[in-house]
Write an enzyme that holds these catalytic residues in place. Structure first.
Site, PDB file in Angstrom:
ATOM      1  NE  ARG A 250      -4.179  -1.411   2.102  1.00  0.00           N
ATOM      2  CZ  ARG A 250      -4.355  -2.280   3.088  1.00  0.00           C
ATOM      3  NH1 ARG A 250      -3.586  -2.254   4.155  1.00  0.00           N
ATOM      4  NH2 ARG A 250      -5.332  -3.167   3.020  1.00  0.00           N
TER       5      ARG A 250
ATOM      6  CG  PHE B  55      -4.350  -6.506  -2.245  1.00  0.00           C
ATOM      7  CD1 PHE B  55      -3.193  -6.273  -2.984  1.00  0.00           C
ATOM      8  CD2 PHE B  55      -4.215  -6.919  -0.937  1.00  0.00           C
ATOM      9  CE1 PHE B  55      -1.933  -6.439  -2.432  1.00  0.00           C
ATOM     10  CE2 PHE B  55      -2.963  -7.100  -0.369  1.00  0.00           C
ATOM     11  CZ  PHE B  55      -1.820  -6.858  -1.115  1.00  0.00           C
TER      12      PHE B  55
ATOM     13  CE  LYS C 239       3.053 -20.471  11.757  1.00  0.00           C
ATOM     14  NZ  LYS C 239       3.876 -19.441  12.353  1.00  0.00           N
TER      15      LYS C 239
ATOM     16  CG  HIS D 269      10.710 -20.714   9.144  1.00  0.00           C
ATOM     17  ND1 HIS D 269       9.561 -20.513   9.850  1.00  0.00           N
ATOM     18  CD2 HIS D 269      11.714 -20.590  10.034  1.00  0.00           C
ATOM     19  CE1 HIS D 269       9.870 -20.280  11.114  1.00  0.00           C
ATOM     20  NE2 HIS D 269      11.174 -20.320  11.267  1.00  0.00           N
TER      21      HIS D 269
ATOM     22  CE  LYS E 293      14.213 -23.179  11.981  1.00  0.00           C
ATOM     23  NZ  LYS E 293      14.851 -21.919  12.328  1.00  0.00           N
TER      24      LYS E 293
ATOM     25  CG  ASP F 278       3.098 -18.888  16.300  1.00  0.00           C
ATOM     26  OD1 ASP F 278       2.961 -18.371  15.185  1.00  0.00           O
ATOM     27  OD2 ASP F 278       4.108 -18.691  17.024  1.00  0.00           O
TER      28      ASP F 278
ATOM     29  CG  HIS G  49       7.253 -24.215  12.871  1.00  0.00           C
ATOM     30  ND1 HIS G  49       7.183 -24.034  11.519  1.00  0.00           N
ATOM     31  CD2 HIS G  49       7.122 -22.980  13.403  1.00  0.00           C
ATOM     32  CE1 HIS G  49       7.029 -22.745  11.250  1.00  0.00           C
ATOM     33  NE2 HIS G  49       6.980 -22.079  12.386  1.00  0.00           N
TER      34      HIS G  49
ATOM     35  CE  LYS H  95       5.990 -16.673  20.360  1.00  0.00           C
ATOM     36  NZ  LYS H  95       7.054 -16.945  19.394  1.00  0.00           N
TER      37      LYS H  95
HETATM   38  C1  BG6 Z   1       7.229 -18.585  13.441  1.00  0.00           C
HETATM   39  C2  BG6 Z   1       6.298 -18.255  14.562  1.00  0.00           C
HETATM   40  O1  BG6 Z   1       6.595 -19.416  12.510  1.00  0.00           O
HETATM   41  O2  BG6 Z   1       8.368 -19.264  13.958  1.00  0.00           O
HETATM   42  C3  BG6 Z   1       7.001 -17.398  15.610  1.00  0.00           C
HETATM   43  O3  BG6 Z   1       5.181 -17.549  14.055  1.00  0.00           O
HETATM   44  C4  BG6 Z   1       8.272 -18.068  16.067  1.00  0.00           C
HETATM   45  O4  BG6 Z   1       6.154 -17.136  16.721  1.00  0.00           O
HETATM   46  C5  BG6 Z   1       9.123 -18.489  14.877  1.00  0.00           C
HETATM   47  O5  BG6 Z   1       8.983 -17.151  16.880  1.00  0.00           O
HETATM   48  C6  BG6 Z   1      10.302 -19.321  15.325  1.00  0.00           C
HETATM   49  O6  BG6 Z   1      11.161 -19.527  14.246  1.00  0.00           O
HETATM   50  P1  BG6 Z   1      12.707 -19.761  14.452  1.00  0.00           P
HETATM   51  O7  BG6 Z   1      13.219 -20.047  13.096  1.00  0.00           O
HETATM   52  O8  BG6 Z   1      13.247 -18.492  15.061  1.00  0.00           O
HETATM   53  O9  BG6 Z   1      12.817 -20.903  15.407  1.00  0.00           O
END
Ligand code: BG6
Length: 501
Positions: free
Chosen positions: A54, A98, A156, A186, A190, A243, A248, A351
């Site tokens: 935007r 959009f 995500k 992601h 790794k 999350d 993950h 966390k």
């Molecule tokens: C993200 C989450 O997908 O992964 C975050 O939304 C989290 O909350 C992060 O902090 C952790 O990723 P990494 O690569 O730092 O372990």
């Protein structure tokens, strides 16, 4: 994009379009990753990067924004003027609402106005809220920007439950074929996670032991020392299960538990991961009460620094009635198939834990018979530690005899593999690998629609039960390893968590 064992080729001409081009993900992760590929000569020669947002920025102003972002998010020692300038010269910016079709025509004009346009691979990277995914795909289709050479990347969260993830996937699927859709997790990018595939399937010694006969249990921990930071508004609607666990941690579990595919290919790997997700023990409400623990951090000390509670971190993002969102989850599950029958998988993430560490620990069974009656010490079960981050590596703990006369003194020792020491080279960030895989059309490390939906089908009963259960998440002091109930969850089975050291 067929699923063969041959390595996919890098195209020569590519347009990389980032929706949300001025957002946090783009500036913190995507553009630094593209810079590193630029630095190492990995980008297709004729690549353009088009940020869409935007913001009322022309190309020059966008380049200035990206230059600042690189200065903040790439180590100083890796910043070279030549490479920065080369990357910046590839950048363009298209300001856009959009729903305004006129602005889509501008994007269309830019994408079509290039040499070798008929060869260009176009990557549409959706680094925006998922509620916009459907509209963006429809508009791309409407202005005629979708072809066989287009790919779309989704970040995500893909939905917040099964039904909403189906809606998002339907909306994108109306425009793009599944083979063109790249759903990022992601963690799969790794290095240490990919090495898990190599460790399991390029060696023989583990395979005979990798089953319920020899494995006592598996622990997967993803601990973060950070709190929710500025992401409170998103996070409070998500929570740790959505999350981190649904994506993950389950992906890590899949790579530990999957059967060997015939070769490492796009569908072969995803087929095997899907079977694991489908074999996860479904959770009844009673299972959820017994086998899951959720917590929320209070104030405390993390790495020597005083930190605020989750409620204080949320500030104005907190709902009026107070938050009931979990920032910590521990749970016990099982993979109900021949290989893993009866082996518990303990998953834990949170966390504001003592430090940032992600580790998979495969704990083998204790020796069946004690053969050193007058020994000092005992033969502890072997443990294979797969250190995902930081300090990627692997450690096998075993029992050895302490040297010296006078009987057997049994001591735990470890065989250590440190990536940094062994390979003496930088481990690329996950996004560097994944972005290039999209460009090449290699979807092996991306999630297929049925995987996402199987993961939601398993997670949803947990979320449902938590909504109606009378208890709220338990409070844990920041800097500790989570609520004491999480310790009890595993100790009740006569086991204990690997310490978050
Ligand atoms: C993200 C989450 O997908 O992964 C975050 O939304 C989290 O909350 C992060 O902090 C952790 O990723 P990494 O690569 O730092 O372990």
């Amino acid at each position: 994009m067929s699923d063969t064992a041959a390595p996919p080729a890098t195209p020569e001409v590519c347009d990389f379009v980032v929706f949300g081009g001025t957002g946090d993900l783009s500036l913190r992760k995507l553009l630094p990753a593209l810079y590193r590929r630029e630095l190492e000569g990995g980008l297709p020669e004729d690549t353009r990067i088009i940020g869409v947002s935007r913001a009322d920025l022309d190309d020059e102003a966008y380049r200035a924004v990206v230059r600042d972002a690189l200065a903040s998010h790439v180590e100083r020692s890796d910043l070279y003027d030549g490479a920065v300038d080369r990357l910046l010269s590839r950048l363009h910016h298209v300001p856009m609402e959009f729903d305004d079709l006129a602005q889509w025509h501008l994007l269309h004009g830019l994408l079509k106005d290039r040499p070798r346009v008929e060869e260009a691979v176009t990557v549409f990277y959706l680094a925006v809220a998922p509620s916009a995914f459907g509209l963006i795909c429809d508009q791309l289709d409407e202005v005629g920007l979708v072809s066989e050479r287009s790919r779309v990347v989704m970040e995500k969260p893909i939905g917040h439950d099964l039904a909403s993830s189906q809606q998002v996937n339907d909306a994108v699927g109306r425009v793009f074929a599944e083979s063109q859709v790249f759903r990022i997790d992601h963690y799969l990018g790794k290095e240490s996670v990919q090495n898990l595939l190599v460790t399991r399937f390029a060696n023989t010694f583990l395979e005979p032991l990798w089953n319920s006969r020899w494995v006592d249990h598996v622990q997967i921990t993803v601990a973060e020392s950070l709190g929710v930071g500025e992401r409170g508004a998103y996070y409070d609607r998500a929570g740790a299960l959505r999350d981190m666990v649904q994506n993950h941690l389950l992906q890590l579990l899949c790579l530990v538990a999957m059967e060997p595919p015939t070769y490492i290919g796009r569908e072969t790997v995803r087929d095997e991961k899907l079977k694991v997700l489908q074999a996860l023990k479904p959770m009844t409400p009673a299972d959820v009460d017994r086998d899951t623990v959720r917590g929320t951090y209070g104030e405390g000390l993390v790495e020597g620094q005083p930190v605020r509670s989750y409620a204080d971190d949320l500030g104005e993002a907190a709902p009026e009635s107070g938050s009931t969102t979990e920032t910590f989850v521990a749970l016990r599950t099982e993979v109900q198939n021949w290989r893993w029958a009866g082996v518990p998988f303990y998953l834990r993430t949170g966390k504001r834990l003592p430090r940032r560490t992600s580790e998979i620990v495969v704990v083998f069974k204790a020796p069946p018979h004690h053969m050193f009656p007058h020994s000092e010490g005992s033969a502890e079960p072997n443990r294979l530690h797969i250190q995902v981050q930081p300090d990627e590596g692997m450690r096998l703990t075993m029992t050895a005899k302490e040297p010296g006369p006078g009987g057997y003194r049994l001591r735990p020792v470890s065989l250590d593999l440190s990536y940094a020491d062994t390979f003496d080279q930088r481990s690329p960030d996950a996004y560097e690998r994944l972005i290039m895989d999209v460009v090449k059309g290699n979807a092996t490390l991306f999630m297929r629609r049925d995987e996402i939906e199987a993961a939601w089908s398993w997670a949803e009963p947990i979320l449902d039960r938590w909504t109606t259960a009378p208890d709220r998440p338990r409070r844990y002091a920041a800097g500790t390893s989570g609520p004491t109930a999480a310790t009890a969850l595993i100790e009740r089975d006569g086991r204990s968590w690997q310490e978050i050291e």
